[in-house]
Design an enzyme around this catalytic site. Structure first.
Site, PDB file in Angstrom:
ATOM      1  N   TYR A  10       0.812  -1.227   0.000  1.00  0.00           N
ATOM      2  CA  TYR A  10       0.000   0.000   0.000  1.00  0.00           C
ATOM      3  C   TYR A  10       0.849   1.283   0.000  1.00  0.00           C
ATOM      4  O   TYR A  10       0.316   2.363  -0.189  1.00  0.00           O
ATOM      5  CB  TYR A  10      -0.943   0.019   1.214  1.00  0.00           C
TER       6      TYR A  10
ATOM      7  N   LYS B   9       3.316 -15.456   5.776  1.00  0.00           N
ATOM      8  CA  LYS B   9       3.688 -16.360   4.682  1.00  0.00           C
ATOM      9  C   LYS B   9       5.199 -16.555   4.774  1.00  0.00           C
ATOM     10  O   LYS B   9       5.956 -16.171   3.863  1.00  0.00           O
ATOM     11  CB  LYS B   9       3.256 -15.740   3.334  1.00  0.00           C
TER      12      LYS B   9
ATOM     13  N   ASP C 211      -2.751 -18.541   3.596  1.00  0.00           N
ATOM     14  CA  ASP C 211      -3.672 -19.430   2.861  1.00  0.00           C
ATOM     15  C   ASP C 211      -4.385 -20.376   3.825  1.00  0.00           C
ATOM     16  O   ASP C 211      -5.598 -20.585   3.749  1.00  0.00           O
ATOM     17  CB  ASP C 211      -2.932 -20.190   1.740  1.00  0.00           C
TER      18      ASP C 211
ATOM     19  N   ASP D  15      -6.435  -7.069   4.382  1.00  0.00           N
ATOM     20  CA  ASP D  15      -7.503  -6.641   3.474  1.00  0.00           C
ATOM     21  C   ASP D  15      -8.273  -7.851   2.965  1.00  0.00           C
ATOM     22  O   ASP D  15      -9.498  -7.881   2.974  1.00  0.00           O
ATOM     23  CB  ASP D  15      -6.889  -5.866   2.294  1.00  0.00           C
TER      24      ASP D  15
ATOM     25  N   ASP E 104     -12.374  -9.527   4.193  1.00  0.00           N
ATOM     26  CA  ASP E 104     -13.570  -9.714   3.354  1.00  0.00           C
ATOM     27  C   ASP E 104     -14.132 -11.119   3.562  1.00  0.00           C
ATOM     28  O   ASP E 104     -15.345 -11.303   3.628  1.00  0.00           O
ATOM     29  CB  ASP E 104     -13.242  -9.504   1.857  1.00  0.00           C
TER      30      ASP E 104
HETATM   31  C1  IPM Z   1     -10.713  -1.709   2.565  1.00  0.00           C
HETATM   32  C2  IPM Z   1     -10.777  -1.393   1.103  1.00  0.00           C
HETATM   33  C3  IPM Z   1      -9.616  -0.481   0.765  1.00  0.00           C
HETATM   34  C4  IPM Z   1      -8.316  -1.210   1.080  1.00  0.00           C
HETATM   35  C5  IPM Z   1      -9.623   0.023  -0.678  1.00  0.00           C
HETATM   36  C6  IPM Z   1     -10.943   0.683  -1.035  1.00  0.00           C
HETATM   37  C7  IPM Z   1      -8.477   0.957  -0.958  1.00  0.00           C
HETATM   38  O1  IPM Z   1     -10.772  -2.555   0.353  1.00  0.00           O
HETATM   39  O2  IPM Z   1     -10.834  -0.780   3.376  1.00  0.00           O
HETATM   40  O3  IPM Z   1     -10.601  -2.880   2.922  1.00  0.00           O
HETATM   41  O4  IPM Z   1      -7.788  -1.949   0.230  1.00  0.00           O
HETATM   42  O5  IPM Z   1      -7.816  -1.047   2.190  1.00  0.00           O
HETATM   43 MN    MN Z   2     -10.855  -4.366   1.515  1.00  0.00          MN
END
Ligand code: IPM
Ligand code: MN
Length: 355
Positions: free
Chosen positions: A138, A190, A224, A248, A252
């Site tokens: 990042y 990893k 993983d 990140d 999700d």
């Molecule tokens: C998150 C989002 C952001 C990230 C994006 C929108 C830049 O996916 O907050 O998880 O990758 O951190």
């Molecule tokens: Mn994200």
């Protein structure tokens, strides 16, 4: 006199403003019940402003935002703006310039909420991911040469300093201790491939743990395998600490196991500065203005913000009210399928706090 907090609000794009409105409604209910005041100031950062003015974020914004006690953000992302511009120019820029080096993402299945994980319930899904929030791929370190030719080379570096690693680990150890659940901190990495970066993380992890947190059990999982166990045995986890990119991705996955983007909250935390609370879900342009999007993620963000401000009892009452609503009212959390409108969900939670 009542205590007062100054909150910067960035409703942002798409359904951001709708969910932020409900979060503010619930926060007001909590504030009046627990005897403190919240003063809001709104900022119009987002896609609309960019399309109108050509400016993504005024250079004065980070300094201005530093004066607040906290920031509440709705969503950033606009269908008419090329991907990356707003994300990098607003969200990532604020995370970096405000040095919000922790991204705190609880993965908690509330009662009544459906999870895609077979035979798992709220007793199995309750852990927290501490995602490092300033380093890794990042940072923008890297570049491209010979672009457009068959020899094009693109490099994006995974960058970590000892300082970044140490401050993140310290937060994670302290958080695990304070959480008092299983006293277990898992490092997700990893080490078998990324031998430079994760050698640094692993050494720092065990050095700090051994010297300063002997009461915390240390575990290690490859990223993983972490994904596999988050699905198969989520009950193993208490607190997971990991790098920016891995964090990140796995959050999700975590979010979908707790009912999806309508419910997952997060906080960009600078323990020594100003923090910014944002739902993990995006701006959902399809649902904009229809009063159908689930505001519980934004409301949960509000609870995290109160906790961070030191209003722990108020934060707990917001979370309890959310759990009451999920257990008894809002079952299906898909947009437009809750059986309640966005504002009705806000009302349900706010009423539960008031009574
Ligand atoms: C998150 C989002 C952001 C990230 C994006 C929108 C830049 O996916 O907050 O998880 O990758 O951190
Ligand atoms: Mn994200």
């Amino acid at each position: 006199m009542n205590k007062a907090y100054n909150i910067a609000v960035i409703p942002g794009d798409g359904t951001g403003p709708e969910v932020v409105r409900e979060a503010k409604k619930v926060l007001s209910a909590a504030a009046s019940k627990f005897g403190f005041k919240l003063n809001y100031e709104e900022f119009d950062f987002g896609g609309e402003r960019y399309l109108r003015t050509g400016e993504v974020l005024p250079d004065s914004a980070p300094e201005q935002l530093k004066k607040f006690d906290s920031i509440l953000l709705g969503a950033i992302g606009h269908p008419d703006v090329k991907p990356g511009i707003l994300e990098k120019g607003i969200l990532l820029r604020l995370r970096f310039e405000l040095d919000q080096y922790i991204n705190l993402r609880p993965v908690k299945l509330y009662p009544g909420v459906a999870t895609p994980l077979k035979d798992k319930g709220p007793e199995h899904i309750d852990y927290v991911v501490v995602r490092e929030n300033t380093g890794d791929v990042y940072t923008g370190s890297g570049g491209v040469t010979m672009k457009g030719t068959p020899h094009e080379i693109a490099v994006q570096n995974m960058v970590y300093s000892r300082m970044q690693v140490d401050r993140c680990l310290r937060y994670a150890f302290e958080y695990t201790r304070k959480r008092k659940k299983k006293n277990t901190l898992a490092l997700c990495g990893k080490t078998n491939v990324l031998t430079y970066v994760f050698d640094l993380w692993e050494r720092a992890f065990h050095e700090m743990g051994k010297a300063e947190y002997p009461d915390i059990v240390r575990e290690y999982y490859h990223v993983d395998a972490t994904c596999m166990w988050m699905v198969k045995n989520p009950e193993w986890f208490d607190v997971i600490v990991t790098t920016n990119m891995f964090g990140d991705i796995i959050t999700d996955l975590g979010a979908i196991t707790q009912g999806g983007m309508g419910i997952a909250a997060g906080g960009n935390i600078n323990p020594e500065g100003v923090s910014m609370f944002e739902p993990i879900g995006g701006s959902a342009p399809k649902y904009t203005g229809r009063n159908v999007i689930n505001p519980l993620a934004a409301i949960s963000c509000g609870a995290m913000m109160l906790d961070h401000l030191g209003e722990e009892r108020a934060a707990q009452s917001v979370e309890n009210a959310i759990m009451y609503v999920t257990a008894n009212k809002v079952k299906d959390l898909g947009a437009g399928k809750m059986g309640y409108s966005t504002s009705e969900v806000g009302d349900l939670v706010a009423d539960k706090i008031a009574n």
